[in-house]
Motif scaffolding. Structure first.
Motif, PDB file in Angstrom:
ATOM      1  N   VAL A 217     105.873  -5.971 157.874  1.00 44.48           N
ATOM      2  CA  VAL A 217     105.496  -4.972 157.017  1.00 44.48           C
ATOM      3  C   VAL A 217     106.172  -3.402 156.651  1.00 44.48           C
ATOM      4  O   VAL A 217     106.522  -3.706 155.382  1.00 44.48           O
ATOM      5  N   ASP A 221     107.747  -2.347 153.126  1.00 46.09           N
ATOM      6  CA  ASP A 221     107.271  -0.844 152.301  1.00 46.09           C
ATOM      7  C   ASP A 221     108.610  -0.134 151.605  1.00 46.09           C
ATOM      8  O   ASP A 221     108.469   0.424 151.225  1.00 46.09           O
ATOM      9  N   GLU A 234     108.931  -6.946 142.908  1.00 46.55           N
ATOM     10  CA  GLU A 234     106.981  -7.630 142.944  1.00 46.55           C
ATOM     11  C   GLU A 234     107.057  -9.241 143.937  1.00 46.55           C
ATOM     12  O   GLU A 234     106.374  -8.749 143.838  1.00 46.55           O
ATOM     13  N   LEU A 237     106.273  -7.486 147.220  1.00 48.22           N
ATOM     14  CA  LEU A 237     104.958  -7.253 146.732  1.00 48.22           C
ATOM     15  C   LEU A 237     103.447  -8.782 147.425  1.00 48.22           C
ATOM     16  O   LEU A 237     103.183  -8.486 148.266  1.00 48.22           O
ATOM     17  N   LEU A 238     104.259  -9.997 146.882  1.00 50.30           N
ATOM     18  CA  LEU A 238     103.341 -10.803 147.106  1.00 50.30           C
ATOM     19  C   LEU A 238     103.966 -11.101 148.434  1.00 50.30           C
ATOM     20  O   LEU A 238     103.309 -11.919 149.107  1.00 50.30           O
ATOM     21  N   LYS A 240     104.646  -9.863 151.325  1.00 47.21           N
ATOM     22  CA  LYS A 240     103.885  -8.406 151.979  1.00 47.21           C
ATOM     23  C   LYS A 240     102.291  -8.734 151.777  1.00 47.21           C
ATOM     24  O   LYS A 240     101.611  -9.022 153.653  1.00 47.21           O
ATOM     25  N   ASP A 241     101.935  -8.983 151.136  1.00 54.89           N
ATOM     26  CA  ASP A 241      99.887  -9.611 150.614  1.00 54.89           C
ATOM     27  C   ASP A 241     100.181 -11.292 151.814  1.00 54.89           C
ATOM     28  O   ASP A 241      99.332 -11.067 152.804  1.00 54.89           O
ATOM     29  N   HIS A 242     101.452 -12.316 151.706  1.00 53.16           N
ATOM     30  CA  HIS A 242     101.005 -13.430 152.261  1.00 53.16           C
ATOM     31  C   HIS A 242     101.329 -12.786 153.209  1.00 53.16           C
ATOM     32  O   HIS A 242     100.659 -13.960 154.789  1.00 53.16           O
ATOM     33  N   LEU A 244     100.234 -10.438 155.558  1.00 53.97           N
ATOM     34  CA  LEU A 244      99.711 -10.011 156.117  1.00 53.97           C
ATOM     35  C   LEU A 244      97.966 -10.662 155.835  1.00 53.97           C
ATOM     36  O   LEU A 244      96.943 -10.857 156.829  1.00 53.97           O
ATOM     37  N   GLU A 245      98.067 -11.745 154.689  1.00 57.05           N
ATOM     38  CA  GLU A 245      97.086 -12.778 154.742  1.00 57.05           C
ATOM     39  C   GLU A 245      97.463 -14.315 154.105  1.00 57.05           C
ATOM     40  O   GLU A 245      97.383 -14.407 152.779  1.00 57.05           O
ATOM     41  N   ARG A 247      98.821 -17.015 152.112  1.00 60.88           N
ATOM     42  CA  ARG A 247      97.287 -18.088 151.877  1.00 60.88           C
ATOM     43  C   ARG A 247      98.337 -18.474 150.445  1.00 60.88           C
ATOM     44  O   ARG A 247      97.886 -19.275 149.594  1.00 60.88           O
TER      45      ARG A 247
END
Lengths: 279, 279
Positions: A217, A221, A234, A237-238, A240-242, A244-245, A247
């Motif tokens: 991560v 960043d 983009e 970013l997606l 990275k979110d994935h 961390l959590e 889904r």
DNA sequence: TTGACATTTGACCCATTAGTCATTAGTATA
DNA sequence: TATACTAATGACTAATGGGTCAAATGTCAA
């Protein structure tokens, strides 16, 4: 210590014939004519024996080859000497060579061993690259890694000839033949494939820490800051979110990875991500 | 049977990550979500599973490559297609490729498996040699075996690049690059090393039994049972009759072979048939 | 010969393995 | 619903693995 020596020798014979995993400590001790306890006095574990073997022979092997290359003033003989030393070393330690070919790097689960083998492999790469540089200086800058791989491929495949069959080979002719092939490739190759970046990607250690989500991560960043608005940004970013959590379905993750993998500045990050997300 | 398929798939994943010996039947069944007994309903033993895996993928691999080479009229594209098909097949079945590289022929103690691997290896040799012959006819008679070994060495070493690291490679460029290297070697090599006698010494004769009509008919019967009613099934039945009592003109035979060669489960049978009926 | 110390032994421990089989769950037919 | 059959289970066995340790053997100075 003589006992260690004995165990290493005898164990190597068994390993060459059967492989690590299929050789039990029992067998080794029987083959040595010692007791099981004596084995564990000499080595803390079976793995330690294996490590000792690899270290002992790889050091010898590498220094043999290095010596043959460094002590040549006449470039004409360089390649010949290199090949001769290589195959001669295989001959001298044919049992070890057999083990090396059989347990092709990572049959072993031991992480330490894999790193060790990679280390020795990279030492050898360095020697070969230095030789290439000495021979052709920078006229072959773009093809040096391809040349490296060709040389390693030749060694690998011609080794099989005498390691797995017991045919006695003419080392002199073999060395001349491979020298010939190498020179031909060096002076005619026009479509190189391996770039220095590719080498870096394939050699970089896959240590656990580097594969931790925190590390990844942080790395993402960093890259996000460097990038302007773009599909790549983009996607990152997606992803990275994935991380961390989680889904996103696998298919989307793969698609997102596809979006970034060709960007020249994101090769490393996409390498890390592939390792982290797809394994 | 679907259960067999499932076990083979899941087991392959584990084998690729850990190797045969380090993967227990327990692990496999857990990874499949089935019981231990169910495993032994599908396969008589762990060894039988391994044999099935090797057979399944090697057949696919060999017939893929054979197909890519036999169906090329333009010699210019031959080498490129060969390399592309090879690496593409590695990609498609990268888990199997990993296993193949790891268990470098004889980690396994099973004698049957060693013979099997040698058999497939020799099939591949035949294909490559045929390709060399088609490209250069007899102008390279003395260097054909060296060329064979160079090609195999290149494949071996460049495979490692992407099998052991997760780097996504440009297969097109890779194939072009290896085509380049191969052509250069073919037209400049002057110091061959491998003679036909050496080849004979290093390899046992290939298994002719598998090319006997009895074996082929048995194999066809097996496939016929697996197939539902279809053009493929009808074609196979006709071909079988023709093998038992030849009476179809060559053109029809070729047509019938054409009917089955693209079916994913008939690749091996069509390879065998092509060899038996058209050579 | 004694006793202090080092070396060596192999029976033993426990975890894990491949493979078995009595039992149960599921399904299709009567 | 009852019956007959197949598919699937998982507790079980026998064997083997790496590794341990109390006891036996060997060594040597006093």
């Amino acid at each position: 210590m003589a006992k260690k020596q004995l165990i290493m020798e005898k164990a190597l014979e068994l390993f060459a014939a059967q492989g690590f995993e299929s050789t039990s400590v029992q067998q080794i001790t029987e083959h040595c004519g010692i007791s099981k306890g004596a084995f564990y006095l000499a080595f803390k574990s079976k793995d330690e024996l294996v490590v000792a073997l690899i270290d002992h022979f790889m050091m010898q092997f590498i220094s043999d080859i290095d010596h043959s290359v460094k002590n040549v003033t006449n470039n004409q003989q360089l390649l010949y000497n290199f090949y001769y030393a290589t195959f001669n070393s295989f001959y001298k330690h044919s049992d070890f060579a057999k083990v090396l070919m059989k347990e092709q790097s990572q049959t072993i689960n031991n992480h330490e061993l894999i790193l060790k083998m990679r280390y020795y492999d990279q030492l050898l790469d360095k020697i070969i690259l230095a030789m290439i540089k000495q021979l052709y200086d920078n006229t072959v800058e773009q093809i040096q890694y391809d040349l490296l791989y060709c040389i390693k491929g030749l060694i690998r495949i011609y080794s099989e000839l005498f390691i797995f069959s017991n045919v006695q080979l003419d080392l002199d002719l073999l060395s001349k033949s491979l020298e010939d092939k190498t020179k031909i490739l060096a002076s005619n190759m026009t479509v190189p494939f391996i770039t220095s970046e590719l080498i870096q990607l394939s050699q970089l250690p896959i240590n656990e820490e580097e594969l931790s989500p925190q590390h990844i991560v942080k790395f993402i960043d960093q890259k996000i800051e460097e990038l302007g608005d773009s599909v790549e940004k983009e996607s990152l970013l997606l992803i990275k979110d994935h991380i961390l959590e989680p889904r996103l379905p696998q298919a989307i993750v793969i698609g997102l990875l596809g979006n970034i993998q060709h960007h020249p500045h994101l090769k490393w990050v996409s390498y890390l991500l592939r390792n982290y997300l797809l394994n």
